[in-house]
Design a protein around this motif. Sequence first.
Motif, short mmCIF file in Angstrom:
data_model
loop_
_atom_site.label_atom_id
_atom_site.label_comp_id
_atom_site.label_asym_id
_atom_site.label_seq_id
_atom_site.Cartn_x
_atom_site.Cartn_y
_atom_site.Cartn_z
N LEU A 24 8.26 2.60 10.68
CA LEU A 24 7.89 3.82 11.41
C LEU A 24 6.41 3.81 11.79
O LEU A 24 6.04 4.20 12.90
N ALA A 25 5.57 3.36 10.86
CA ALA A 25 4.13 3.31 11.14
C ALA A 25 3.84 2.36 12.30
O ALA A 25 3.08 2.70 13.21
N VAL A 26 4.46 1.19 12.28
CA VAL A 26 4.25 0.22 13.36
C VAL A 26 4.74 0.80 14.69
O VAL A 26 4.06 0.70 15.72
N LEU A 27 5.91 1.42 14.66
CA LEU A 27 6.47 2.02 15.87
C LEU A 27 5.55 3.09 16.44
O LEU A 27 5.21 3.07 17.63
N VAL A 28 5.13 4.01 15.59
CA VAL A 28 4.27 5.11 16.05
C VAL A 28 2.93 4.57 16.55
O VAL A 28 2.45 4.97 17.62
N PRO A 88 8.57 7.03 -0.71
CA PRO A 88 9.90 6.41 -0.75
C PRO A 88 10.12 5.48 0.44
O PRO A 88 9.47 5.62 1.48
N LEU A 89 11.02 4.54 0.27
CA LEU A 89 11.43 3.62 1.34
C LEU A 89 10.24 2.98 2.06
O LEU A 89 10.03 3.16 3.27
N PRO A 90 9.45 2.19 1.34
CA PRO A 90 8.24 1.62 1.94
C PRO A 90 8.51 0.75 3.16
O PRO A 90 7.71 0.75 4.11
N SER A 91 9.62 0.03 3.19
CA SER A 91 9.92 -0.81 4.35
C SER A 91 10.22 0.04 5.58
O SER A 91 9.80 -0.30 6.69
N MET A 124 0.84 -1.20 0.00
CA MET A 124 0.00 0.00 0.00
C MET A 124 0.87 1.25 0.00
O MET A 124 0.58 2.22 -0.71
N ILE A 125 1.93 1.22 0.79
CA ILE A 125 2.85 2.37 0.84
C ILE A 125 3.49 2.57 -0.53
O ILE A 125 3.60 3.70 -1.02
N GLU A 126 3.90 1.48 -1.17
CA GLU A 126 4.48 1.56 -2.51
C GLU A 126 3.47 2.11 -3.52
O GLU A 126 3.83 2.90 -4.40
N SER A 127 2.21 1.70 -3.38
CA SER A 127 1.19 2.08 -4.37
C SER A 127 0.92 3.58 -4.42
O SER A 127 0.47 4.09 -5.44
N VAL A 128 1.20 4.29 -3.33
CA VAL A 128 1.00 5.75 -3.35
C VAL A 128 2.30 6.48 -3.67
O VAL A 128 2.34 7.71 -3.69
N GLY A 129 3.37 5.72 -3.90
CA GLY A 129 4.61 6.32 -4.36
C GLY A 129 5.51 6.90 -3.27
O GLY A 129 6.40 7.69 -3.58
#
Length: 147
Positions: A69-73, A61-64, A54-59
């Motif tokens: 960061l999303a999991v951490l936050v 950078p650095l989806p991993s 999903m992160i890649e699909s919106v373009g």
Amino acid sequence: MNTATVSPAQTFSVANTNAIGASYAALAGRVLIAPLFLLSGVSKVAAPAATIGMIESVGLPLPSVGFGLAVLVEILGSVALLAGYRTRLVAAVMALFTLGAALAFHNNLADQNQLIHFFKNISIIGGLLQIVAFGAGRFSLDGKASR
């Protein structure tokens, strides 16, 4: 003319009651907003490839890295909110994260569904900014440290 007088003891009692009520409201606010982030973070951990896709699909950078960061936050932030630990800082970070998510993932405002999701995120930011402004309240690790 009838004027009511309030004794110092009554003033203290009213002020104390208001402070306790505000502390319960602060606790309720934290308890009600944190699960949204906790469940979202846990669902990301359960399906990392889908989230990265999903992160890649919106373009972005650095989806991993974005996934991490999303999991951490979402997970650590929600736990910190529940505990009332460094609450103002955590809520500020979560508000910025939520704004980023709204702008990156819900930016097609011509689509009514995306418009609704965008404004839900904006409303969540409003709640988080209330936490930034007023803190965690008495029933928190932050409140315990200030006593």
